[in-house]
Design a protein around this motif. Structure first.
Motif, PDB file in Angstrom:
ATOM      1  N   HIS A   1       0.867  -1.179   0.000  1.00 35.90           N
ATOM      2  CA  HIS A   1       0.000   0.000   0.000  1.00 35.90           C
ATOM      3  C   HIS A   1       0.904   1.229   0.000  1.00 35.90           C
ATOM      4  CE1 HIS A   1      -2.897   2.914   1.883  1.00 35.90           C
ATOM      5  NE2 HIS A   1      -3.693   2.333   1.029  1.00 35.90           N
TER       6      HIS A   1
ATOM      7  N   PRO B   1       1.624   6.378   3.164  1.00 35.19           N
ATOM      8  CA  PRO B   1       2.240   6.237   4.497  1.00 35.19           C
ATOM      9  C   PRO B   1       1.167   6.258   5.596  1.00 35.19           C
ATOM     10  CG  PRO B   1       3.372   7.909   3.186  1.00 35.19           C
ATOM     11  CD  PRO B   1       2.108   7.588   2.453  1.00 35.19           C
ATOM     12  N   LEU B   2       1.272   5.323   6.524  1.00 38.40           N
ATOM     13  CA  LEU B   2       0.322   5.204   7.630  1.00 38.40           C
ATOM     14  C   LEU B   2       1.078   4.998   8.931  1.00 38.40           C
ATOM     15  CD1 LEU B   2      -2.215   2.700   5.996  1.00 38.40           C
ATOM     16  CD2 LEU B   2      -2.543   5.170   6.250  1.00 38.40           C
ATOM     17  N   ASN B   3       0.465   5.390  10.053  1.00 35.67           N
ATOM     18  CA  ASN B   3       1.084   5.070  11.346  1.00 35.67           C
ATOM     19  C   ASN B   3       0.886   3.584  11.645  1.00 35.67           C
ATOM     20  OD1 ASN B   3      -1.501   4.633  12.671  1.00 35.67           O
ATOM     21  ND2 ASN B   3      -1.717   6.855  12.863  1.00 35.67           N
TER      22      ASN B   3
ATOM     23  N   ASP C   1      -2.869   2.322  12.045  1.00 36.01           N
ATOM     24  CA  ASP C   1      -3.583   2.337  10.772  1.00 36.01           C
ATOM     25  C   ASP C   1      -3.008   1.293   9.816  1.00 36.01           C
ATOM     26  OD1 ASP C   1      -5.036   4.381  11.832  1.00 36.01           O
ATOM     27  OD2 ASP C   1      -4.223   5.956  10.544  1.00 36.01           O
ATOM     28  N   GLN C   2      -1.692   1.149   9.839  1.00 31.78           N
ATOM     29  CA  GLN C   2      -1.057   0.159   8.971  1.00 31.78           C
ATOM     30  C   GLN C   2      -1.495  -1.248   9.345  1.00 31.78           C
ATOM     31  OE1 GLN C   2       1.253   0.930   6.271  1.00 31.78           O
ATOM     32  NE2 GLN C   2       0.491  -1.134   5.828  1.00 31.78           N
ATOM     33  N   TYR C   3      -1.708  -1.502  10.637  1.00 37.12           N
ATOM     34  CA  TYR C   3      -2.165  -2.822  11.095  1.00 37.12           C
ATOM     35  C   TYR C   3      -3.531  -3.149  10.500  1.00 37.12           C
ATOM     36  CZ  TYR C   3      -2.864  -6.703  14.384  1.00 37.12           C
ATOM     37  OH  TYR C   3      -3.088  -7.937  14.946  1.00 37.12           O
TER      38      TYR C   3
ATOM     39  N   GLU D   1      -4.747  -1.850   7.704  1.00 38.15           N
ATOM     40  CA  GLU D   1      -4.523  -2.023   6.270  1.00 38.15           C
ATOM     41  C   GLU D   1      -3.887  -3.368   5.969  1.00 38.15           C
ATOM     42  OE1 GLU D   1      -4.279  -1.629   2.262  1.00 38.15           O
ATOM     43  OE2 GLU D   1      -5.407  -0.341   3.622  1.00 38.15           O
ATOM     44  N   ASP D   2      -2.916  -3.776   6.783  1.00 34.97           N
ATOM     45  CA  ASP D   2      -2.243  -5.056   6.572  1.00 34.97           C
ATOM     46  C   ASP D   2      -3.238  -6.213   6.595  1.00 34.97           C
ATOM     47  OD1 ASP D   2       0.131  -3.681   6.490  1.00 34.97           O
ATOM     48  OD2 ASP D   2       0.864  -4.372   8.431  1.00 34.97           O
TER      49      ASP D   2
ATOM     50  N   ARG E   1       3.515  -5.233   7.560  1.00 33.31           N
ATOM     51  CA  ARG E   1       4.356  -4.045   7.517  1.00 33.31           C
ATOM     52  C   ARG E   1       4.337  -3.339   8.866  1.00 33.31           C
ATOM     53  NH1 ARG E   1       3.146  -0.109   2.766  1.00 33.31           N
ATOM     54  NH2 ARG E   1       5.171   0.697   3.405  1.00 33.31           N
ATOM     55  N   SER E   2       3.209  -3.345   9.540  1.00 36.88           N
ATOM     56  CA  SER E   2       3.100  -2.713  10.851  1.00 36.88           C
ATOM     57  C   SER E   2       4.048  -3.379  11.846  1.00 36.88           C
ATOM     58  CB  SER E   2       1.657  -2.815  11.361  1.00 36.88           C
ATOM     59  OG  SER E   2       1.556  -2.301  12.670  1.00 36.88           O
TER      60      SER E   2
END
Length: 210
Positions: A130, A133-135, A138-140, A142-143, A170-171
């Motif tokens: 993706h 850029p996410l913190n 948020d990345q968790y 999205e993952d 990624r998170s």
């Protein structure tokens, strides 16, 4: 590429179903996040991603639910994916061909997502990236969405309870106990450059099961 991160509404519906099942009032929170309270356009309308993340995090804090991405998106089905992909996958002779089609159409699910297959000697990695850029939190979210989409595709050609031997995030947030219970045979990695799952190469020749 769209300037505003967005995604198909089909990926929010499992969260709304989970919250409704436990009696959470949703309309006020959706309005505060400037999200529609009724999806008149169906699963294929596009919603803004960042307001959605804020809405989901506020609901999680309010209800105190752990591992909410998996609890919600664990119900994601192969049939929830875009009509364009399903039309091509239904004609695909093998999982490999279906995955290659998904590579062409992953951006229909999310315009900022890229999908590819990395081939090894005995297994392949299905990878997604993706580009917004996410913190870490948020990345968790999205993952998990990316991982469970890939798992849903593989399960459509294998078995409904198929599990990858390894799953990468990624998170930097590591999955908790609930995840370990749902994927007892899977090894988890965090802080990776892309999201990926492992699939034995021999499964790529399987025909569509569902």
């Amino acid at each position: 590429m769209s300037l505003v991160p967005c995604y198909r509404a089909a990926h929010l519906r499992p969260y709304l179903d989970l919250l409704r099942d436990i009696g959470t009032p949703l309309e006020r929170g959706l309005r505060q996040a400037r999200l529609p309270t009724l999806f008149a356009g169906g699963a294929d309308i596009y919603l803004p991603q960042l307001p959605t993340m804020e809405f989901l995090k506020s609901m999680v804090r309010r209800e105190g639910i752990d591992e909410v991405p998996l609890r919600a998106l664990g119900k994601l089905q192969f049939s929830d994916l875009s009509e364009q992909f399903l039309a091509r996958a239904s004609c695909a002779p093998t999982l490999k061909v279906a995955l290659e089609s998904f590579g062409d159409l992953a951006s229909v699910e999310d315009p900022h997502v890229e999908f590819w297959i990395s081939y090894g000697e005995t297994a392949v990695k299905l990878c997604m990236l993706h580009h917004v850029p996410l913190n870490a939190q948020d990345q968790y979210f999205e993952d998990w969405n990316e991982l469970l989409v890939m798992i849903a595709i593989v399960r459509a050609f294998t078995e409904p309870d198929w599990q990858p031997t390894a799953m990468a995030f990624r998170s930097t947030i590591m999955p908790g106990r609930y995840t370990a219970e749902q994927f007892p045979n899977t090894r988890f990695l965090s802080g990776q450059q892309a999201v990926w799952i492992t699939v034995p190469r021999e499964l790529l020749s399987l025909p569509l099961r569902v």
